[in-house]
Design a protein around this motif. Structure first.
Motif, mmCIF file in Angstrom:
data_model
loop_
_atom_site.group_PDB
_atom_site.id
_atom_site.type_symbol
_atom_site.label_atom_id
_atom_site.label_comp_id
_atom_site.label_asym_id
_atom_site.label_seq_id
_atom_site.Cartn_x
_atom_site.Cartn_y
_atom_site.Cartn_z
ATOM 1 N N ARG A 79 -5.919 6.268 -5.283
ATOM 2 C CA ARG A 79 -5.448 7.430 -5.429
ATOM 3 C C ARG A 79 -6.229 8.035 -6.762
ATOM 4 O O ARG A 79 -6.048 9.343 -6.626
ATOM 5 C CB ARG A 79 -3.735 7.271 -5.574
ATOM 6 C CG ARG A 79 -3.421 8.656 -5.628
ATOM 7 C CD ARG A 79 -3.319 9.281 -4.829
ATOM 8 N NE ARG A 79 -2.548 10.743 -5.117
ATOM 9 C CZ ARG A 79 -2.918 11.967 -4.732
ATOM 10 N NH1 ARG A 79 -3.918 12.949 -3.681
ATOM 11 N NH2 ARG A 79 -1.750 13.622 -4.653
ATOM 12 N N SER A 100 0.805 -1.171 -0.161
ATOM 13 C CA SER A 100 0.312 -0.092 0.085
ATOM 14 C C SER A 100 0.917 1.711 0.378
ATOM 15 O O SER A 100 0.077 2.210 -0.823
ATOM 16 C CB SER A 100 -0.742 -0.158 1.464
ATOM 17 O OG SER A 100 -1.473 -1.027 1.393
ATOM 18 N N GLY A 139 -1.125 -4.869 -1.931
ATOM 19 C CA GLY A 139 -1.755 -3.756 -1.310
ATOM 20 C C GLY A 139 -1.352 -2.145 -2.621
ATOM 21 O O GLY A 139 -2.620 -1.237 -2.194
ATOM 22 N N CYS A 147 -12.414 -1.287 -1.580
ATOM 23 C CA CYS A 147 -11.961 -1.895 -0.313
ATOM 24 C C CYS A 147 -12.426 -3.807 0.311
ATOM 25 O O CYS A 147 -11.717 -3.650 0.385
ATOM 26 C CB CYS A 147 -11.433 -0.935 0.858
ATOM 27 S SG CYS A 147 -10.433 0.749 0.944
ATOM 28 N N LYS A 195 -3.152 11.194 -0.647
ATOM 29 C CA LYS A 195 -1.954 9.214 -0.734
ATOM 30 C C LYS A 195 -2.121 9.426 0.646
ATOM 31 O O LYS A 195 -2.381 7.567 0.974
ATOM 32 C CB LYS A 195 -0.285 10.761 -1.331
ATOM 33 C CG LYS A 195 -0.223 10.469 -2.115
ATOM 34 C CD LYS A 195 1.426 11.381 -2.608
ATOM 35 C CE LYS A 195 1.728 11.533 -4.274
ATOM 36 N NZ LYS A 195 2.793 11.758 -3.957
ATOM 37 N N LYS A 224 -4.497 8.672 2.663
ATOM 38 C CA LYS A 224 -5.962 8.089 3.099
ATOM 39 C C LYS A 224 -6.017 6.834 2.058
ATOM 40 O O LYS A 224 -6.543 5.551 2.074
ATOM 41 C CB LYS A 224 -7.211 8.371 2.751
ATOM 42 C CG LYS A 224 -7.388 9.905 3.302
ATOM 43 C CD LYS A 224 -8.854 10.350 3.314
ATOM 44 C CE LYS A 224 -9.771 11.375 4.150
ATOM 45 N NZ LYS A 224 -10.661 12.000 4.227
ATOM 46 N N SER A 225 -5.444 7.037 0.614
ATOM 47 C CA SER A 225 -5.481 5.374 0.206
ATOM 48 C C SER A 225 -4.365 4.314 0.027
ATOM 49 O O SER A 225 -4.616 3.635 0.438
ATOM 50 C CB SER A 225 -4.848 6.370 -1.170
ATOM 51 O OG SER A 225 -5.204 6.940 -2.341
ATOM 52 N N PHE A 226 -3.254 5.034 1.131
ATOM 53 C CA PHE A 226 -2.718 4.148 1.949
ATOM 54 C C PHE A 226 -2.778 3.143 3.342
ATOM 55 O O PHE A 226 -2.740 1.901 3.043
ATOM 56 C CB PHE A 226 -1.263 4.695 2.312
ATOM 57 C CG PHE A 226 -0.881 4.293 3.727
ATOM 58 C CD1 PHE A 226 0.116 2.649 3.147
ATOM 59 C CD2 PHE A 226 0.093 4.446 5.118
ATOM 60 C CE1 PHE A 226 0.898 2.284 4.310
ATOM 61 C CE2 PHE A 226 0.033 4.010 5.820
ATOM 62 C CZ PHE A 226 1.145 2.469 5.677
ATOM 63 N N VAL A 253 1.592 3.908 -3.028
ATOM 64 C CA VAL A 253 0.710 4.936 -3.563
ATOM 65 C C VAL A 253 1.914 6.679 -2.795
ATOM 66 O O VAL A 253 1.934 6.852 -3.755
ATOM 67 C CB VAL A 253 0.097 5.329 -2.679
ATOM 68 C CG1 VAL A 253 0.147 5.982 -1.371
ATOM 69 C CG2 VAL A 253 -1.639 6.245 -3.451
ATOM 70 N N SER A 296 -4.297 0.968 -2.898
ATOM 71 C CA SER A 296 -4.340 2.043 -2.797
ATOM 72 C C SER A 296 -3.920 2.857 -3.454
ATOM 73 O O SER A 296 -4.432 3.926 -4.158
ATOM 74 C CB SER A 296 -2.554 1.975 -1.854
ATOM 75 O OG SER A 296 -1.508 1.725 -2.638
ATOM 76 N N THR A 300 -14.752 3.815 -3.024
ATOM 77 C CA THR A 300 -14.020 3.388 -1.946
ATOM 78 C C THR A 300 -13.623 2.247 -1.599
ATOM 79 O O THR A 300 -12.911 1.615 -0.975
ATOM 80 C CB THR A 300 -12.747 4.875 -1.969
ATOM 81 O OG1 THR A 300 -13.934 5.414 -0.956
ATOM 82 C CG2 THR A 300 -12.346 5.673 -3.070
ATOM 83 N N GLY A 350 -6.171 0.854 2.054
ATOM 84 C CA GLY A 350 -4.681 -0.611 1.646
ATOM 85 C C GLY A 350 -4.267 -1.274 2.626
ATOM 86 O O GLY A 350 -4.810 -2.394 2.601
#
Length: 258
Positions: A169, A18, A161, A113, A175, A177-179, A21, A165, A109, A182
């Motif tokens: 993005r 993750s 991961g 997930c 970035k 939040k995406s991480f 990203v 992520s 999103t 993930g």
């Protein structure tokens, strides 16, 4: 303490993947994505066979010619379990615009997930069942073999991961939040493993069934999700090559360390 490390290694793979990203662009290259999905498929299929189904059959040797029976029943129940979750849990697969599962109003999103979380459940169960068998002194499961399964799942969780992520993005998520999304998609793995360990006393008598149950659930994910996504769109051999590499790597890990 080694049990704790064994349960957490797969989650670490998801976290590290993750983190891609932060170092790569908003979109993952389509050919690379297919390669990674194929790789994950290969690892999961090899892990299902060498780490789960074969030990399940070996644990049922006292049944003689019917030693295959618990494995057959377990694989069938595992696939049925994931099929049921697939129907119930709302989720959205990559490169798809139509959500699956129950119709509820959730953000795109969140459903992306949930799709990954869905197939992380059997991976966590697989690790938990193997370590439960190890703690119970099952002769067909060694510490090295249990760690080989954890390491193999961690390796396939790394690209997984990243595949979670980076698309987030691309949807405009930050970035960080995406991480976070993930990484959190993989937290279900150690949770499922810990719950399985807590039930070790109940698990051991049914170990052959539970090993193959986890295998069936993992195989369902491969056939229903990973391989179709690795083969979608423009034809590419990337997914096939990734599958071959992942399968051989997991086979080597399990045989060499088991």
């Amino acid at each position: 303490m080694h049990i704790f490390y064994g349960l957490m290694i797969p989650f670490l793979g998801t976290v590290l993947g993750s983190a891609c990203v932060f170092f790569m662009g908003q979109h993952i290259n389509e050919k690379l994505q297919k390669l990674l999905l194929g790789f994950a498929s290969g690892v999961m299929v090899a892990a299902s066979v060498w780490s789960l189904i074969i030990p399940s059959i070996e644990s049922s040797a006292d049944l003689g010619r019917l030693a295959f029976l618990p494995a057959v029943i377990g694989v069938g129940l595992g696939m049925a379990f994931l099929f049921l979750l697939d129907i119930i849990i709302p989720h959205l697969h990559m490169n798809s615009e139509k959500p699956e599962g129950l119709h509820v109003k959730l953000r795109e999103t969140t459903m992306l997930c949930l799709a990954v979380t869905l197939h992380n459940i059997p991976e966590g169960m697989a690790v938990g069942v193997v370590f439960a068998g190890l703690l119970a002194g099952n002769s067909g499961i060694s510490l090295a073999g249990a760690f080989a399964l954890s390491l193999g799942i961690a390796i396939q969780n790394f690209p997984e991961g990243a595949v979670v992520s980076m698309p987030l993005r691309g949807l405009g998520t930050s970035k960080l939040k995406s991480f976070a999304f993930g990484a959190l998609s993989g937290i279900v793995e150690p949770l499922a493993a810990f719950v399985t360990l807590l039930l070790t006393g109940l698990v051991v008598p049914f170990l052959p069934y539970l090993l193959s149950f986890a295998a069936g659930a993992m195989l369902y994910v491969v056939v229903e999700e990973l391989i179709p996504e690795a083969s979608s769109g423009e034809h590419s051999n990337g997914g096939t090559l990734g599958f071959a590499v992942g399968f051989m790597l997991m086979m080597v890990l399990d045989v060499a360390l088991g």
